[in-house]
Design a protein around this motif. Structure first.
Motif, PDB file in Angstrom:
ATOM      1  N   ARG A 158      -8.468  -9.187   0.280  1.00  5.85           N
ATOM      2  CA  ARG A 158      -8.351  -7.941  -0.559  1.00  5.85           C
ATOM      3  C   ARG A 158      -9.356  -6.739  -0.055  1.00  5.85           C
ATOM      4  N   SER A 159     -10.571  -7.142   0.330  1.00  2.00           N
ATOM      5  CA  SER A 159     -11.669  -6.305   0.543  1.00  2.00           C
ATOM      6  C   SER A 159     -11.460  -5.402   1.799  1.00  2.00           C
ATOM      7  N   LYS A 187      -0.970  -2.012  -4.271  1.00  2.00           N
ATOM      8  CA  LYS A 187      -0.285  -2.534  -5.725  1.00  2.00           C
ATOM      9  C   LYS A 187       0.124  -3.865  -5.666  1.00  2.00           C
ATOM     10  N   ASN A 222       1.046  -1.287   0.132  1.00  2.00           N
ATOM     11  CA  ASN A 222       0.068   0.000   0.063  1.00  2.00           C
ATOM     12  C   ASN A 222       0.719   1.427   0.061  1.00  2.00           C
ATOM     13  N   SER A 258      -8.619  -4.767   2.872  1.00  2.00           N
ATOM     14  CA  SER A 258      -7.122  -4.061   2.760  1.00  2.00           C
ATOM     15  C   SER A 258      -7.188  -2.621   2.062  1.00  2.00           C
ATOM     16  N   GLU A 259      -6.175  -2.267   2.002  1.00  5.27           N
ATOM     17  CA  GLU A 259      -6.226  -0.815   1.079  1.00  5.27           C
ATOM     18  C   GLU A 259      -6.761  -0.925  -0.262  1.00  5.27           C
ATOM     19  N   LYS A 260      -7.310  -0.024  -0.498  1.00  3.74           N
ATOM     20  CA  LYS A 260      -7.996  -0.187  -1.954  1.00  3.74           C
ATOM     21  C   LYS A 260      -6.980   0.076  -3.030  1.00  3.74           C
ATOM     22  N   ASP A 261      -5.935   0.922  -2.792  1.00  2.00           N
ATOM     23  CA  ASP A 261      -5.074   1.322  -3.531  1.00  2.00           C
ATOM     24  C   ASP A 261      -3.638   0.593  -3.444  1.00  2.00           C
ATOM     25  N   GLN A 281     -21.702 -11.233  -0.714  1.00  2.00           N
ATOM     26  CA  GLN A 281     -21.673  -9.713  -1.303  1.00  2.00           C
ATOM     27  C   GLN A 281     -22.767  -9.513  -2.338  1.00  2.00           C
TER      28      GLN A 281
END
Length: 101
Positions: free
Chosen positions: A31-32, A39, A13, A34-37, A96
């Motif tokens: 991943r949901s 890489k 991140n 964690s940081e959206k950005d 979801q």
């Protein structure tokens, strides 16, 4: 039996914190939260969690990965069961869908 290899991604991140998640739908839940950005900086395949964590440690230059104890190491040394990954992914996707409807 055939060894199941699961693909993993190492994500970093903007603050420089890293995490290890399974690639694609198998890692969607992880991943949901964690940081959206974050890489993806590296991807690899592994046959069990001990191998996955060691490859993660190698990439990060953290030395040898140590399991918590013998029981943990034994569990992490079990070959991956693709059906378990599929089941977990399906349950997450179902959750979801319920959220969106």
């Amino acid at each position: 039996g055939i060894m199941t290899k699961i693909k993993f991604d190492i994500l970093i991140n903007p603050e420089g914190l890293s995490q290890l998640e399974a690639s694609g739908r198998f890692g969607a839940e992880g991943r949901s939260i964690s940081e959206k950005d974050a890489k993806i900086v590296h991807s690899f395949c592994a046959e069990n969690y001990m191998e996955a964590y060691q490859k993660y440690y190698d990439f990060m230059d953290w030395g040898t990965y140590q399991a918590i104890d013998e029981e943990d190491e034994e569990w992490k040394s079990q070959p991956f069961d693709i059906e378990e990954f599929k089941q977990a992914a399906l349950e997450w996707e179902e959750k979801q869908r319920k959220k969106e409807s």
